[in-house]
Design a protein around this motif. Structure first.
Motif, PDB file in Angstrom:
ATOM      1  N   CYS A 199       0.860  -1.174   0.000  1.00  0.00           N
ATOM      2  CA  CYS A 199       0.000   0.000   0.000  1.00  0.00           C
ATOM      3  C   CYS A 199       0.907   1.238   0.000  1.00  0.00           C
ATOM      4  CB  CYS A 199      -0.919   0.021   1.221  1.00  0.00           C
ATOM      5  SG  CYS A 199      -1.961   1.504   1.306  1.00  0.00           S
ATOM      6  N   PHE A 200       0.824   2.035  -1.053  1.00  0.00           N
ATOM      7  CA  PHE A 200       1.595   3.272  -1.142  1.00  0.00           C
ATOM      8  C   PHE A 200       0.767   4.409  -0.554  1.00  0.00           C
ATOM      9  CE2 PHE A 200       3.082   0.517  -4.495  1.00  0.00           C
ATOM     10  CZ  PHE A 200       4.456   0.731  -4.540  1.00  0.00           C
ATOM     11  N   VAL A 201       1.356   5.194   0.306  1.00  0.00           N
ATOM     12  CA  VAL A 201       0.683   6.365   0.889  1.00  0.00           C
ATOM     13  C   VAL A 201       1.495   7.596   0.520  1.00  0.00           C
ATOM     14  CG1 VAL A 201      -0.157   7.479   2.987  1.00  0.00           C
ATOM     15  CG2 VAL A 201      -0.172   4.974   2.820  1.00  0.00           C
ATOM     16  N   ARG A 202       0.921   8.471  -0.289  1.00  0.00           N
ATOM     17  CA  ARG A 202       1.611   9.701  -0.691  1.00  0.00           C
ATOM     18  C   ARG A 202       1.271  10.794   0.303  1.00  0.00           C
ATOM     19  NH1 ARG A 202      -0.784   9.126  -6.747  1.00  0.00           N
ATOM     20  NH2 ARG A 202       1.128   8.769  -7.935  1.00  0.00           N
ATOM     21  N   VAL A 203       2.070  10.865   1.331  1.00  0.00           N
ATOM     22  CA  VAL A 203       1.800  11.802   2.432  1.00  0.00           C
ATOM     23  C   VAL A 203       1.731  13.238   1.928  1.00  0.00           C
ATOM     24  CG1 VAL A 203       2.609  12.637   4.668  1.00  0.00           C
ATOM     25  CG2 VAL A 203       2.900  10.227   4.057  1.00  0.00           C
ATOM     26  N   ARG A 204       2.520  13.550   0.907  1.00  0.00           N
ATOM     27  CA  ARG A 204       2.579  14.924   0.397  1.00  0.00           C
ATOM     28  C   ARG A 204       1.239  15.403  -0.160  1.00  0.00           C
ATOM     29  NH1 ARG A 204       4.517  11.692  -3.652  1.00  0.00           N
ATOM     30  NH2 ARG A 204       3.781  12.129  -5.784  1.00  0.00           N
ATOM     31  N   LEU A 205       0.363  14.459  -0.519  1.00  0.00           N
ATOM     32  CA  LEU A 205      -0.936  14.828  -1.090  1.00  0.00           C
ATOM     33  C   LEU A 205      -1.989  15.115  -0.032  1.00  0.00           C
ATOM     34  CD1 LEU A 205      -1.217  12.310  -4.089  1.00  0.00           C
ATOM     35  CD2 LEU A 205      -0.382  14.672  -4.102  1.00  0.00           C
ATOM     36  N   HIS A 206      -1.663  14.835   1.232  1.00  0.00           N
ATOM     37  CA  HIS A 206      -2.637  15.090   2.293  1.00  0.00           C
ATOM     38  C   HIS A 206      -2.475  16.511   2.811  1.00  0.00           C
ATOM     39  CE1 HIS A 206      -5.303  14.573   5.674  1.00  0.00           C
ATOM     40  NE2 HIS A 206      -4.349  15.007   6.482  1.00  0.00           N
ATOM     41  N   LYS A 207      -3.538  17.268   2.734  1.00  0.00           N
ATOM     42  CA  LYS A 207      -3.552  18.644   3.247  1.00  0.00           C
ATOM     43  C   LYS A 207      -4.599  18.727   4.351  1.00  0.00           C
ATOM     44  CE  LYS A 207      -0.674  20.224   0.064  1.00  0.00           C
ATOM     45  NZ  LYS A 207      -0.377  18.939  -0.590  1.00  0.00           N
ATOM     46  N   GLN A 208      -4.154  19.093   5.538  1.00  0.00           N
ATOM     47  CA  GLN A 208      -5.053  19.128   6.693  1.00  0.00           C
ATOM     48  C   GLN A 208      -6.255  20.024   6.424  1.00  0.00           C
ATOM     49  OE1 GLN A 208      -3.126  20.217  10.310  1.00  0.00           O
ATOM     50  NE2 GLN A 208      -4.896  19.827  11.599  1.00  0.00           N
ATOM     51  N   GLY A 209      -7.442  19.469   6.680  1.00  0.00           N
ATOM     52  CA  GLY A 209      -8.666  20.247   6.541  1.00  0.00           C
ATOM     53  C   GLY A 209      -9.304  20.169   5.167  1.00  0.00           C
ATOM     54  N   GLU A 210      -8.607  19.587   4.178  1.00  0.00           N
ATOM     55  CA  GLU A 210      -9.192  19.512   2.830  1.00  0.00           C
ATOM     56  C   GLU A 210     -10.361  18.538   2.782  1.00  0.00           C
ATOM     57  OE1 GLU A 210      -5.941  20.764  -0.571  1.00  0.00           O
ATOM     58  OE2 GLU A 210      -6.402  18.639  -0.269  1.00  0.00           O
TER      59      GLU A 210
END
Length: 440
Positions: A199-210
């Motif tokens: 499972c790849f998780v692209r942390v950079r794509l997560h923006k808090q509150g989006e």
């Protein structure tokens, strides 16, 4: 490549571990209201988990202790999620049959022993604590998160409908769920050197509150449950809110389901974040986290041919979200076939439960009964994949051909069998070759 089967899995148990498994099965089936064969008349006075059908006084006392009310001294020191208190409340209020259905709903194509053994390993082979964790998890699936009757049953197609709802709250949740899928915030593809799905998780794509917290949690559970469908034997498997929820999932609700976590090319600031996160983790879970700085270090865990080009490997596969098709869940409207397959599965489940009770009570014929249990596991496994298109909405991984009819899994090359082929029109094939390996 598939790694060796680890100890503490079906078919690889010590005598003491097998005894613990039998003890947990006895307690679990009694919580589910499954009456043991030839149950004595005074059994009604025994609390759930008080033993097998004809226990001696010593074993009766021992089994009864599994349903103790925890005082401060006896409580599980790892119970940071309050599952002991929840366990007592569930026993007092929840319908046993609903708990039983939740358990077999979680089993899907998995090995039932393998599922119970995960809870035992997670609780260091303490049967009472494993039972507490198991029942709390079933209640969580039923009451809190609605895994099988909502998230997996409705899937991505329902999110598309919700995203056009006139109800603003419903519309927001649908859009937020789809946004994460379309972004590819996380995705499943390929296997590591042990044969475990990645499972790849692209942390950079997560923006808090989006996205809302509810949609984040729904997306997390959806991804974990979909990943479980990719498992095939003998595989063994600074925004803190989603991180905390993910940790709780793996520690409390999906125990012993995490193989390894690779944090690749993390920025320097993550080291201070990791020091905080590490304090939240069970030491066993924390030990599975590894940091890799370059391709060479990543290759220790994943073959270069299985590392996507995005990370410097040779696998040309790229994530592209394919939108749901309007007719992809047509079979879910065939309620008569669904009911027939459910009835057939219930029949196999009932036979497995009664055979398990015989296996526990009859030490003289245990080998033959274990063989029969193995045969029934194969029927449950293949039968699940017949039921699957009538009970689970299609996902991205069905649309791109990663999950195929009959449980075939294909990342690259030829499909990998996730269940024995040759299933009959009935619920599950007759077993081809019994396998007792855990799916982990």
């Amino acid at each position: 490549m598939v790694g060796p089967v680890l100890p503490g899995r079906p078919g690889h148990l010590t005598a003491d571990q097998e005894a613990k498994l039998q003890e947990l099965w006895t307690a679990t089936l009694q919580v589910f209201g499954v009456q043991a064969p030839d149950r004595p008349e005074d059994a009604e006075d025994q609390p759930p988990g008080s033993g097998t059908a004809t226990p001696d006084k010593k074993s009766k006392k021992k089994k009864h202790s599994m349903f103790r009310k925890d005082d401060g001294a006896s409580a599980d020191l790892n119970d940071k999620y309050g599952q002991s208190k929840e366990f007592q409340q569930v026993l007092a209020t929840q319908d046993p049959e609903k708990l039983r259905n939740a358990f077999w709903g979680m089993v899907k194509h998995d090995h039932p022993d393998g599922l119970l053994l995960r809870f035992l390993r997670a609780r260091k082979w303490d049967v009472h604590n494993a039972l507490v964790m198991l029942i709390a998890t079933m209640n969580w699936r039923l009451k809190d998160i609605h895994v099988d009757d909502d998230i997996m049953m409705k899937g991505e197609g329902q999110a598309v409908l919700d995203s056009s709802s006139s109800n603003a709250a419903v519309k927001r949740e649908g859009k937020d769920f789809l946004a994460q899928l379309r972004l590819g915030k996380s995705f499943l593809h390929g296997t590591d050197r042990e044969g475990r799905p990645i499972c790849f998780v692209r942390v950079r794509l997560h923006k808090q509150g989006e996205q809302s917290e509810t949609s984040l949690e729904r997306y997390t559970v959806y991804t974990i449950e979909t990943a479980r469908l990719l498992l095939a034997p003998p595989v063994d498997t600074a925004d803190y809110a989603p991180v905390k929820f993910m940790i709780k999932c793996f520690e409390a609700n999906y125990p012993e389901s995490l193989g390894v976590v690779l944090v690749h090319k993390s920025p320097w600031i993550f080291q201070s974040v990791w020091n905080i996160i590490k304090g939240w983790l069970d030491p066993v879970v924390a030990s599975k986290v590894h940091f890799t700085k370059n391709l060479e270090e990543l290759e220790r865990f994943v073959e270069k041919s299985h590392i996507i080009k995005e990370l410097g490997g040779d696998d040309p596969w790229e994530y592209h979200y394919v939108e749901p098709k309007t007719d992809e869940n047509e079979r879910m409207s065939d309620k008569s076939t669904l009911q027939r397959l459910l009835d057939e599965r219930r029949s196999v489940v009932k036979e497995y439960e009664s055979t398990t009770q015989e296996w526990i009570a009859n030490s003289q014929n245990r080998m033959a009964l274990q063989q029969k249990r193995n045969d029934l596991v194969e029927r449950l496994r293949s039968g699940y994949w017949q039921l699957d298109p009538y009970a689970r909405a299609r996902s991205l991984y069905d649309r791109i051909g990663m999950i195929r009819e009959g449980g075939l899994i294909q990342y690259y090359g030829e499909p990998k069998t996730a269940s024995p082929l040759g299933a009959s029109p009935q619920n599950g094939s007759h077993p081809i070759e019994p396998r007792a390996d855990d799916v982990d």
